[in-house]
Design an enzyme around this catalytic site. Structure first.
Site, PDB file in Angstrom:
ATOM      1  N   SER B 174      23.029  44.579  35.322  1.00 38.93           N
ATOM      2  CA  SER B 174      23.346  44.064  36.659  1.00 38.93           C
ATOM      3  C   SER B 174      22.271  44.490  37.658  1.00 38.93           C
ATOM      4  CB  SER B 174      24.742  44.552  37.063  1.00 38.93           C
ATOM      5  OG  SER B 174      25.180  43.897  38.217  1.00 38.93           O
ATOM      6  N   ARG B 244      36.014  46.166  47.640  1.00 37.68           N
ATOM      7  CA  ARG B 244      36.098  46.490  46.229  1.00 37.68           C
ATOM      8  C   ARG B 244      36.961  45.472  45.476  1.00 37.68           C
ATOM      9  NH1 ARG B 244      33.746  48.368  41.795  1.00 37.68           N
ATOM     10  NH2 ARG B 244      35.109  49.603  40.459  1.00 37.68           N
ATOM     11  N   ASP B 343      30.033  35.678  31.838  1.00 42.11           N
ATOM     12  CA  ASP B 343      29.611  36.305  33.095  1.00 42.11           C
ATOM     13  C   ASP B 343      29.299  35.204  34.105  1.00 42.11           C
ATOM     14  OD1 ASP B 343      28.376  37.646  35.176  1.00 42.11           O
ATOM     15  OD2 ASP B 343      27.000  38.779  33.897  1.00 42.11           O
ATOM     16  N   HIS B 376      31.252  39.690  33.696  1.00 38.46           N
ATOM     17  CA  HIS B 376      30.128  40.563  34.042  1.00 38.46           C
ATOM     18  C   HIS B 376      30.337  41.986  33.521  1.00 38.46           C
ATOM     19  CE1 HIS B 376      26.597  41.645  36.294  1.00 38.46           C
ATOM     20  NE2 HIS B 376      27.238  42.545  37.008  1.00 38.46           N
ATOM     21  N   ASP B 377      31.577  42.452  33.542  1.00 41.42           N
ATOM     22  CA  ASP B 377      31.907  43.803  33.085  1.00 41.42           C
ATOM     23  C   ASP B 377      31.537  44.069  31.633  1.00 41.42           C
ATOM     24  OD1 ASP B 377      32.761  45.187  35.236  1.00 41.42           O
ATOM     25  OD2 ASP B 377      34.903  45.004  34.823  1.00 41.42           O
TER      26      ASP B 377
END
Lengths: 203, 414
Positions: B174, B244, B343, B376-377
């Site tokens: 990332s 967040r 992602d 994405h994680d």
């Protein structure tokens, strides 16, 4: 030529060894459907070739990385948009053409990204295949070890079929090599060979 | 320059990420150090930082020729605590512990691995919450805006400190991947291999849009006080929490969230009746609120602003008229890129764009596109194919540097 000797010493399949002979030492090679990277590794080690492979299968991509062969994970059917015109000296498509949906497209793309294209495929004109069909069943062989219902080979052709297509696409055939069970076939290759390798350019 | 022991606040930055339990492949209990740099650092903004400190952890042993060093760059909310167990909190396992350790994909038996908390962050390195020596109070809004390139230049001094002329690899996911790319461009002679995971050559309008929503949530929180909330003894925790929550949504795939939460109700009435109100109705709301609130207790809001802005500004092709291939013209590294199919924050297409540019500029590049469901994680999670690619790549690096074969195979390696 010593490079040739070395490559044969490496136990490269005869058709791959022939492909290697058509590749200039130190040149740039794109291997489409590069598998575990065997050919590119041999070309790198024996001919100082700067290579890149394209492969879709996870395990084969990992095998390439482990060999230190540069590999790009991608489906060939999507074309070669990642590559610029004439980015390579040679593009290789080894025993994959017969399983591709867009046969003409990939041949055009290969001659776009490389100065020369090398294509190999099983020769469906082999006499035993004809005999098998005459006897009432589809051929199954070492070269094409599939049943009719599970074969990935959707675009099988003969030497003459391929040569006609190349001509229709305005491509020039520079060389041809034909094989049967690892032996090179000189006489009546259209009938006697099971595998053909062509070196072509965009005319 | 001096190194001293450091007490950092609770750095369970990535509990949701580093779910990996400590295994036989752990680097063990780790105490960070603080490196102080007193030479002024010129920043992209034109400002100068006269002195700064960076929190640093290392794993493994630097060899005599300093050829086996690997720099790990972190993403938005992580830190220098890449692997192992934090000395101050046994529950605080490094954010990339499944990747880095003895016998793991990045094998600390053979490589010397460095994790650095980025300048401007809030886990021990100099940042907006640090004391500005000129005023004697926290920097707050006066802390300079930083770019990815600024981070690279700050990190380069850490390499100097250890006597590392050239990293065997610089690796990150990332935003960390952006730093790895920037290293290859800014310090071409100092990077042998550049490993870029789930990253992008620039943020899209959509990416910047999400960042802006997060920043507005923080800035419009009445407790923000123009960034000088330290002086007011407040924390813009509501804004930071919302920021967040937004981030969390973008890190996960639609399918992944559907599988984790679906439309499950948190505490349905009799026979599953709606509560007909605006408090938590669905599990996903509860989860996001929990993550947001937890985050707002340990992360600094100004750092969140600073890091999202650094993300926005990253665009190495900006100085080459948009030509990404030319941006890599001076790069000397070999590149390994990885993306994940689901992602949507930095989708595979962005990595393919990088591959295309690197091929065009003549760099050796490999690219793996991992078909993984976690969005994405995924770059932080354990996946045997992903880890086999990275492990295989590091084995090749080890071979080329004469670092020998693996002594053992740790967790995560096939």
């Amino acid at each position: 030529m010593s490079g040739q000797q070395d490559i044969l010493k490496n136990d490269l399949r005869p058709d791959l060894a022939r492909i290697a002979q058509w590749i200039e030492p130190g040149s740039r090679v794109l291997d489409l459907g590069c598998g575990d990277g065997t050919l590119l590794e041999a070309l790198r080690d024996e001919r100082q070739v700067i290579g890149a492979g394209v492969e879709i299968d996870d395990d084969r991509v990992i095998a390439c990385v482990r060999r230190g062969v540069n590999v790009i994970q991608q489906n060939l059917e999507g074309g070669l948009a990642l590559f610029d015109d004439k980015q390579f000296d040679t593009a290789v498509l080894s025993q994959t053409l017969q399983s591709m949906h867009r046969t003409e497209h990939i041949l055009r793309e290969m001659t776009r990204v490389a100065h020369q294209a090398i294509v190999s495929f099983p020769n469906f004109g082999y006499w035993r295949y004809g005999l098998t069909i005459l006897s009432g069943t589809m051929p199954v062989s070492g070269q094409m070890p599939y049943q009719w219902y599970n074969t990935p080979n959707i675009h099988l052709c003969t030497l003459r079929d391929f040569e006609t297509l190349a001509q229709d696409l305005g491509m020039k055939i520079l060389e041809r090599a034909t094989f049967n069970e690892g032996r090179e076939i000189g006489v009546l290759p259209g009938w006697r060979s099971t595998l053909a390798v062509y070196r072509i350019t965009a005319a | 320059m001096s190194a001293s022991s450091l007490r950092v606040g609770p750095n369970s930055a990535d509990v949701t990420y580093s779910s990996a339990a400590v295994d036989r492949g752990s680097v063990g209990v780790i105490t960070p150090s603080i490196l102080r740099f007193d030479t002024p650092l010129a920043l992209a903004s034109g400002q100068t930082l006269d002195a700064y400190e960076l929190a640093v952890e290392t794993y493994g042993t630097l060899n005599d020729t300093a050829s086996n060093a690997v720099l790990i760059c972190h993403a938005l909310n992580a830190s220098h605590h890449v692997a192992g167990i934090a000395a101050h909190d046994p529950k605080d396992v490094g954010w990339w512990d499944n990747m880095v350790g003895p016998g793991k994909a990045l094998d600390t038996d053979r490589f010397f691995v460095i994790g650095i908390n980025n300048l401007g962050s809030c886990f021990g390195s100099t940042g907006p919450a640090s004391i500005n020596p000129v005023t004697g109070s926290p920097w707050g809004a006066a802390f300079p805006v930083l770019t990815v390139e600024d981070w690279v230049h700050a990190q380069a001094r850490v390499a100097d400190h250890f006597g590392i002329e050239k990293f065997a690899a610089v690796m990150g996911g990332s935003l960390g991947g952006m730093q790895a790319l920037s290293w290859a461009i800014e310090c071409p002679e100092r990077v042998e291999n550049c490993i870029v995971i789930a990253s992008t050559p620039r943020l899209s309008a959509q990416n910047i849009g999400f960042n802006e929503v997060a920043r507005r949530a923080i800035i419009t929180d009445p407790d923000f006080h123009g960034g000088d909330y330290y002086a007011h003894n407040t924390v813009p925790s509501r804004g930071l929490s919302v920021a967040r929550m937004i981030g969390h949504i973008t890190y996960q795939s639609d399918d992944d969230m559907a599988e984790k939460f679906g439309r499950n109700q948190r505490a349905p009435g009799a026979d599953g009746a709606w509560r007909y109100g605006y408090d938590v109705e669905f599990e996903v709301e509860s989860y996001l609120r929990y993550q947001g609130e937890k985050f707002s207790r340990y992360f600094d809001a100004n750092t969140y602003l600073l890091i999202t802005r650094a993300l926005d500004y990253f665009d190495p092709a900006r100085s080459t008229g948009g030509d990404l291939a030319r941006a890599f013209a001076d790069a000397q590294a070999n590149f390994m890129l990885v993306s994940f199919s689901t992602d949507w924050r930095f989708p595979p297409e962005r990595s393919r764009e990088l591959v295309r540019a690197l091929l065009k500029s003549g760099r050796p590049v490999s690219y793996a596109e991992i078909d993984a469901p976690h969005g994405h994680d995924a770059f932080l999670l354990t996946d045997s194919r992903y880890h086999a690619v990275i492990g295989g790549y590091f084995d090749r690096i080890a071979l080329s540097l004469g670092l020998g074969a693996r002594h053992r195979s740790g967790g995560g390696m096939a």
